[in-house]
Design a protein around this motif. Structure first.
Motif, mmCIF file in Angstrom:
data_model
loop_
_atom_site.group_PDB
_atom_site.id
_atom_site.type_symbol
_atom_site.label_atom_id
_atom_site.label_comp_id
_atom_site.label_asym_id
_atom_site.label_seq_id
_atom_site.Cartn_x
_atom_site.Cartn_y
_atom_site.Cartn_z
ATOM 1 N N ASP A 10 39.974 96.037 21.735
ATOM 2 C CA ASP A 10 41.302 96.160 22.373
ATOM 3 C C ASP A 10 41.506 97.433 23.196
ATOM 4 O O ASP A 10 42.626 97.952 23.255
ATOM 5 C CB ASP A 10 42.416 96.085 21.316
ATOM 6 C CG ASP A 10 42.362 94.815 20.488
ATOM 7 O OD1 ASP A 10 41.601 93.901 20.841
ATOM 8 O OD2 ASP A 10 43.071 94.745 19.466
ATOM 9 N N VAL A 11 40.478 97.928 23.840
ATOM 10 C CA VAL A 11 40.666 99.100 24.705
ATOM 11 C C VAL A 11 41.149 98.566 26.051
ATOM 12 O O VAL A 11 40.411 98.478 27.026
ATOM 13 C CB VAL A 11 39.385 99.942 24.827
ATOM 14 C CG1 VAL A 11 39.690 101.254 25.564
ATOM 15 C CG2 VAL A 11 38.816 100.253 23.443
ATOM 16 N N GLN A 12 42.416 98.191 26.066
ATOM 17 C CA GLN A 12 42.963 97.412 27.168
ATOM 18 C C GLN A 12 44.250 98.021 27.720
ATOM 19 O O GLN A 12 44.953 98.780 27.041
ATOM 20 C CB GLN A 12 43.202 95.970 26.723
ATOM 21 C CG GLN A 12 44.196 95.806 25.582
ATOM 22 C CD GLN A 12 44.121 94.427 24.946
ATOM 23 O OE1 GLN A 12 43.146 94.101 24.253
ATOM 24 N NE2 GLN A 12 45.148 93.614 25.172
ATOM 25 N N PRO A 27 44.188 110.032 24.518
ATOM 26 C CA PRO A 27 44.410 109.402 25.824
ATOM 27 C C PRO A 27 43.119 109.163 26.589
ATOM 28 O O PRO A 27 43.076 108.331 27.496
ATOM 29 C CB PRO A 27 45.320 110.401 26.554
ATOM 30 C CG PRO A 27 45.161 111.690 25.823
ATOM 31 C CD PRO A 27 44.853 111.340 24.416
ATOM 32 N N ASP A 28 42.054 109.856 26.191
ATOM 33 C CA ASP A 28 40.737 109.673 26.815
ATOM 34 C C ASP A 28 39.887 108.656 26.062
ATOM 35 O O ASP A 28 38.655 108.706 26.094
ATOM 36 C CB ASP A 28 39.993 111.014 26.886
ATOM 37 C CG ASP A 28 39.742 111.615 25.497
ATOM 38 O OD1 ASP A 28 40.442 111.225 24.522
ATOM 39 O OD2 ASP A 28 38.852 112.487 25.385
ATOM 40 N N ILE A 29 40.530 107.705 25.404
ATOM 41 C CA ILE A 29 39.811 106.736 24.576
ATOM 42 C C ILE A 29 38.731 105.992 25.359
ATOM 43 O O ILE A 29 37.655 105.719 24.836
ATOM 44 C CB ILE A 29 40.793 105.739 23.896
ATOM 45 C CG1 ILE A 29 40.060 104.781 22.956
ATOM 46 C CG2 ILE A 29 41.625 104.996 24.921
ATOM 47 C CD1 ILE A 29 39.366 105.435 21.791
ATOM 48 N N ALA A 30 38.977 105.678 26.626
ATOM 49 C CA ALA A 30 37.970 104.945 27.402
ATOM 50 C C ALA A 30 36.695 105.763 27.547
ATOM 51 O O ALA A 30 35.587 105.219 27.437
ATOM 52 C CB ALA A 30 38.529 104.575 28.778
ATOM 53 N N GLN A 31 36.827 107.061 27.773
ATOM 54 C CA GLN A 31 35.643 107.910 27.906
ATOM 55 C C GLN A 31 34.893 108.029 26.576
ATOM 56 O O GLN A 31 33.656 108.032 26.542
ATOM 57 C CB GLN A 31 36.035 109.309 28.412
ATOM 58 C CG GLN A 31 36.476 109.345 29.865
ATOM 59 C CD GLN A 31 37.939 108.933 30.054
ATOM 60 O OE1 GLN A 31 38.681 108.745 29.089
ATOM 61 N NE2 GLN A 31 38.355 108.778 31.309
ATOM 62 N N VAL A 68 46.055 92.319 30.143
ATOM 63 C CA VAL A 68 44.966 92.087 29.191
ATOM 64 C C VAL A 68 43.640 92.246 29.932
ATOM 65 O O VAL A 68 42.926 91.282 30.230
ATOM 66 C CB VAL A 68 45.085 90.705 28.526
ATOM 67 C CG1 VAL A 68 43.977 90.511 27.499
ATOM 68 C CG2 VAL A 68 46.444 90.562 27.850
ATOM 69 N N GLU A 69 43.343 93.493 30.248
ATOM 70 C CA GLU A 69 42.082 93.843 30.917
ATOM 71 C C GLU A 69 41.654 95.210 30.429
ATOM 72 O O GLU A 69 42.473 95.998 29.947
ATOM 73 C CB GLU A 69 42.266 93.840 32.434
ATOM 74 C CG GLU A 69 43.345 94.769 32.927
ATOM 75 C CD GLU A 69 43.595 94.641 34.426
ATOM 76 O OE1 GLU A 69 43.987 95.648 35.029
ATOM 77 O OE2 GLU A 69 43.409 93.536 34.982
ATOM 78 N N PHE A 70 40.368 95.489 30.517
ATOM 79 C CA PHE A 70 39.844 96.739 29.983
ATOM 80 C C PHE A 70 40.375 97.933 30.765
ATOM 81 O O PHE A 70 40.573 97.866 31.984
ATOM 82 C CB PHE A 70 38.317 96.724 29.996
ATOM 83 C CG PHE A 70 37.737 95.635 29.144
ATOM 84 C CD1 PHE A 70 37.826 95.698 27.762
ATOM 85 C CD2 PHE A 70 37.136 94.525 29.719
ATOM 86 C CE1 PHE A 70 37.319 94.683 26.970
ATOM 87 C CE2 PHE A 70 36.625 93.503 28.935
ATOM 88 C CZ PHE A 70 36.716 93.586 27.558
ATOM 89 N N ILE A 71 40.599 99.031 30.058
ATOM 90 C CA ILE A 71 41.043 100.264 30.700
ATOM 91 C C ILE A 71 39.990 100.698 31.709
ATOM 92 O O ILE A 71 38.785 100.572 31.476
ATOM 93 C CB ILE A 71 41.286 101.357 29.631
ATOM 94 C CG1 ILE A 71 42.514 101.000 28.778
ATOM 95 C CG2 ILE A 71 41.463 102.726 30.278
ATOM 96 C CD1 ILE A 71 42.787 101.969 27.645
ATOM 97 N N ASP A 72 40.454 101.225 32.832
ATOM 98 C CA ASP A 72 39.545 101.693 33.879
ATOM 99 C C ASP A 72 38.480 102.608 33.299
ATOM 100 O O ASP A 72 38.773 103.481 32.468
ATOM 101 C CB ASP A 72 40.320 102.458 34.961
ATOM 102 C CG ASP A 72 41.113 101.532 35.862
ATOM 103 O OD1 ASP A 72 40.862 100.316 35.825
ATOM 104 O OD2 ASP A 72 41.985 102.027 36.595
ATOM 105 N N GLY A 73 37.251 102.393 33.733
ATOM 106 C CA GLY A 73 36.129 103.186 33.245
ATOM 107 C C GLY A 73 35.258 102.428 32.269
ATOM 108 O O GLY A 73 34.148 102.865 31.952
ATOM 109 N N LEU A 74 35.750 101.288 31.789
ATOM 110 C CA LEU A 74 34.968 100.456 30.877
ATOM 111 C C LEU A 74 34.581 99.177 31.602
ATOM 112 O O LEU A 74 35.448 98.463 32.112
ATOM 113 C CB LEU A 74 35.761 100.127 29.613
ATOM 114 C CG LEU A 74 36.071 101.313 28.701
ATOM 115 C CD1 LEU A 74 36.911 100.852 27.519
ATOM 116 C CD2 LEU A 74 34.800 101.984 28.207
#
Length: 199
Positions: A10-12, A27-31, A68-74
């Motif tokens: 759910d990194v969305q 807040p940097d969860i995607a990285q 419902v899409e992945f956070i930018d960077g993933l």
């Protein structure tokens, strides 16, 4: 032959458009998750991507809203499974267990959003299904959690001012306490990637 799967939960974008995102601990969860993904690919582990959906609700988890899409960077690679769930854990409403069996997976590594909710629940169910579970708390994210009795229209400021509110750090610590030695082994990003976290 045993194999490990990284389960990215759910990194969305759904979470980032909610008001309580301002309370997120990472807040940097995607990285953070991307570090795990890259290390997992280098080891030829299976990477499984999970999205939470609530079709027909009009909420930020309704696919019709576009969130419902992945956070930018993933970015999943071709061939990496993407599954969509409607329950808190990633097993109950999906074919995840069948997919893991097909790939010979006996160990799962859990990361994503939210620490104490979908990530913790997936770890618990995975353990009960017989998987060895590693939980990478540093690569999970969550937000302060209001007491169950607080009114639904309370502002983020009111939630934070309520002494009953659990902070993200308190929730994270609680999750580690209940998982460690029972459902999962707590692992760090450095342990699984070999790359120190940037300060």
């Amino acid at each position: 032959m045993s194999r490990t799967a990284l389960i990215v939960i759910d990194v969305q974008e759904s979470f980032r458009v909610r008001p309580n995102w301002q309370l997120v601990n990472h807040p940097d969860i995607a990285q953070r998750v991307d570090r795990l993904v890259r290390a997992s690919r280098d080891r030829d582990d299976l990477v499984v991507w999970v999205l939470h959906t609530e079709p027909g609700t009009g909420s930020v988890f309704d696919p019709a809203t576009g969130h419902v899409e992945f956070i930018d960077g993933l970015e999943p690679l071709a061939g990496e499974p993407i599954i969509r769930k409607t329950s808190h854990n990633a097993f109950t409403t999906t074919n995840l267990q069948q997919l893991l069996t097909w790939h010979g997976v006996d160990k799962i590594v859990v990361c994503g959003i939210r620490t104490e909710q979908c990530c913790e629940t997936t770890a618990r169910v995975g353990s009960d299904l017989g998987y060895t579970v590693e939980f990478v708390t540093e690569a999970t994210a969550t937000m302060a959690l209001a007491h169950w009795s607080i009114r639904e229209d309370a502002t983020e400021e009111e939630i934070l001012a309520d002494p009953r509110t659990l902070t993200a750090d308190q929730l994270t610590e609680r999750t580690e306490y209940v998982l460690a030695g029972r459902f999962a082994t707590i692992r760090t990003l450095d342990e699984l990637t070999g790359v120190p976290v940037a300060s």
